[in-house]
Design a protein around this motif. Sequence first.
Motif, PDB file in Angstrom:
ATOM      1  N   ARG A  84      41.235  28.154  39.673  1.00  0.00           N
ATOM      2  CA  ARG A  84      39.950  28.638  40.213  1.00  0.00           C
ATOM      3  C   ARG A  84      39.721  30.084  39.781  1.00  0.00           C
ATOM      4  O   ARG A  84      38.608  30.459  39.417  1.00  0.00           O
ATOM      5  CB  ARG A  84      39.944  28.559  41.740  1.00  0.00           C
ATOM      6  CG  ARG A  84      39.439  27.271  42.251  1.00  0.00           C
ATOM      7  CD  ARG A  84      39.132  27.374  43.751  1.00  0.00           C
ATOM      8  NE  ARG A  84      39.216  26.048  44.295  1.00  0.00           N
ATOM      9  CZ  ARG A  84      40.058  25.646  45.226  1.00  0.00           C
ATOM     10  NH1 ARG A  84      40.884  26.492  45.794  1.00  0.00           N
ATOM     11  NH2 ARG A  84      40.059  24.404  45.623  1.00  0.00           N
ATOM     12  N   ASP A  85      40.793  30.876  39.849  1.00  0.00           N
ATOM     13  CA  ASP A  85      40.678  32.268  39.409  1.00  0.00           C
ATOM     14  C   ASP A  85      40.294  32.335  37.935  1.00  0.00           C
ATOM     15  O   ASP A  85      39.439  33.140  37.548  1.00  0.00           O
ATOM     16  CB  ASP A  85      41.977  33.028  39.647  1.00  0.00           C
ATOM     17  CG  ASP A  85      42.224  33.344  41.107  1.00  0.00           C
ATOM     18  OD1 ASP A  85      41.282  33.225  41.924  1.00  0.00           O
ATOM     19  OD2 ASP A  85      43.372  33.702  41.444  1.00  0.00           O
ATOM     20  N   LEU A  86      40.911  31.498  37.117  1.00  0.00           N
ATOM     21  CA  LEU A  86      40.570  31.466  35.695  1.00  0.00           C
ATOM     22  C   LEU A  86      39.118  31.030  35.505  1.00  0.00           C
ATOM     23  O   LEU A  86      38.374  31.650  34.747  1.00  0.00           O
ATOM     24  CB  LEU A  86      41.502  30.509  34.944  1.00  0.00           C
ATOM     25  CG  LEU A  86      41.140  30.224  33.481  1.00  0.00           C
ATOM     26  CD1 LEU A  86      41.095  31.500  32.671  1.00  0.00           C
ATOM     27  CD2 LEU A  86      42.123  29.243  32.882  1.00  0.00           C
ATOM     28  N   ARG A  87      38.721  29.997  36.228  1.00  0.00           N
ATOM     29  CA  ARG A  87      37.333  29.508  36.138  1.00  0.00           C
ATOM     30  C   ARG A  87      36.341  30.602  36.530  1.00  0.00           C
ATOM     31  O   ARG A  87      35.320  30.797  35.874  1.00  0.00           O
ATOM     32  CB  ARG A  87      37.167  28.302  37.064  1.00  0.00           C
ATOM     33  CG  ARG A  87      35.738  27.753  37.123  1.00  0.00           C
ATOM     34  CD  ARG A  87      35.546  26.827  38.293  1.00  0.00           C
ATOM     35  NE  ARG A  87      35.587  27.587  39.549  1.00  0.00           N
ATOM     36  CZ  ARG A  87      35.815  27.038  40.739  1.00  0.00           C
ATOM     37  NH1 ARG A  87      36.025  25.748  40.867  1.00  0.00           N
ATOM     38  NH2 ARG A  87      35.839  27.796  41.833  1.00  0.00           N
ATOM     39  N   ASP A  88      36.646  31.316  37.609  1.00  0.00           N
ATOM     40  CA  ASP A  88      35.717  32.303  38.157  1.00  0.00           C
ATOM     41  C   ASP A  88      35.786  33.660  37.462  1.00  0.00           C
ATOM     42  O   ASP A  88      34.834  34.436  37.541  1.00  0.00           O
ATOM     43  CB  ASP A  88      35.957  32.474  39.657  1.00  0.00           C
ATOM     44  CG  ASP A  88      35.675  31.191  40.441  1.00  0.00           C
ATOM     45  OD1 ASP A  88      34.994  30.282  39.907  1.00  0.00           O
ATOM     46  OD2 ASP A  88      36.155  31.090  41.585  1.00  0.00           O
ATOM     47  N   THR A 133      39.058  38.269  32.799  1.00  0.00           N
ATOM     48  CA  THR A 133      40.290  38.905  33.262  1.00  0.00           C
ATOM     49  C   THR A 133      41.496  38.280  32.573  1.00  0.00           C
ATOM     50  O   THR A 133      42.404  38.983  32.112  1.00  0.00           O
ATOM     51  CB  THR A 133      40.420  38.768  34.795  1.00  0.00           C
ATOM     52  OG1 THR A 133      39.270  39.351  35.403  1.00  0.00           O
ATOM     53  CG2 THR A 133      41.679  39.434  35.315  1.00  0.00           C
ATOM     54  N   VAL A 134      41.500  36.963  32.474  1.00  0.00           N
ATOM     55  CA  VAL A 134      42.615  36.265  31.830  1.00  0.00           C
ATOM     56  C   VAL A 134      42.606  36.553  30.335  1.00  0.00           C
ATOM     57  O   VAL A 134      43.658  36.790  29.737  1.00  0.00           O
ATOM     58  CB  VAL A 134      42.554  34.746  32.114  1.00  0.00           C
ATOM     59  CG1 VAL A 134      43.627  34.002  31.352  1.00  0.00           C
ATOM     60  CG2 VAL A 134      42.687  34.493  33.611  1.00  0.00           C
ATOM     61  N   ARG A 135      41.416  36.545  29.715  1.00  0.00           N
ATOM     62  CA  ARG A 135      41.337  36.865  28.277  1.00  0.00           C
ATOM     63  C   ARG A 135      41.880  38.260  28.004  1.00  0.00           C
ATOM     64  O   ARG A 135      42.577  38.476  27.010  1.00  0.00           O
ATOM     65  CB  ARG A 135      39.893  36.756  27.793  1.00  0.00           C
ATOM     66  CG  ARG A 135      39.443  35.338  27.586  1.00  0.00           C
ATOM     67  CD  ARG A 135      38.087  35.300  26.869  1.00  0.00           C
ATOM     68  NE  ARG A 135      37.385  34.140  27.326  1.00  0.00           N
ATOM     69  CZ  ARG A 135      36.233  34.122  27.978  1.00  0.00           C
ATOM     70  NH1 ARG A 135      35.602  35.252  28.233  1.00  0.00           N
ATOM     71  NH2 ARG A 135      35.691  33.002  28.369  1.00  0.00           N
ATOM     72  N   ASP A 136      41.549  39.213  28.898  1.00  0.00           N
ATOM     73  CA  ASP A 136      42.049  40.581  28.717  1.00  0.00           C
ATOM     74  C   ASP A 136      43.569  40.614  28.773  1.00  0.00           C
ATOM     75  O   ASP A 136      44.206  41.324  27.978  1.00  0.00           O
ATOM     76  CB  ASP A 136      41.459  41.502  29.782  1.00  0.00           C
ATOM     77  CG  ASP A 136      39.958  41.736  29.620  1.00  0.00           C
ATOM     78  OD1 ASP A 136      39.412  41.407  28.545  1.00  0.00           O
ATOM     79  OD2 ASP A 136      39.330  42.215  30.596  1.00  0.00           O
TER      80      ASP A 136
END
Length: 158
Positions: free
Chosen positions: A139-143, A147-150
């Motif tokens: 969910r964090d990745l979806r939302d 942030t994850v790409r960074d």
Amino acid sequence: MPAVDSLVCFALYAASRTTTQAYRVLLDPWDLTYPQYLALVTLWNDGDQSVSGLGDALQLDSGTLSPMLARMESAGYVTRERRVDDERVVTVSLTARGREMREELAHVPRCIAVGSGIPDADSAHELIRALQQLTVAMRDLRDHPQTVRDVVDGASRA
């Protein structure tokens, strides 16, 4: 070995599909779908629910939930009624038939537990916790994909 067999996402997808198919076989004599079964389980354990509360619990949007509840109501398992104090809120309740089904379907969790090969309740709880953590992370990745790409970009530069 197919390339997808080495992907975590495919292993989760395959396990989810196969589990749903196993439920389908177990629920077929009652003409119930897996999401309908989950709605019954929620109502059995948590009592009457607003449609929106049930949707939140089952992670279903109203476009999926409303037709499902209409079929369940037609089958005589639930009723839907607008609240008198707030007509915008629709409450879903079990009928007598819906309550009776709890006993009729009591074998389903045991069948799934035995069929899954999970050896005991502690192992089941451990798997549930791990899957819940994964759900939160996805969910964090979806939302927040940037942030994850960074993080990924920073790690590849290091």
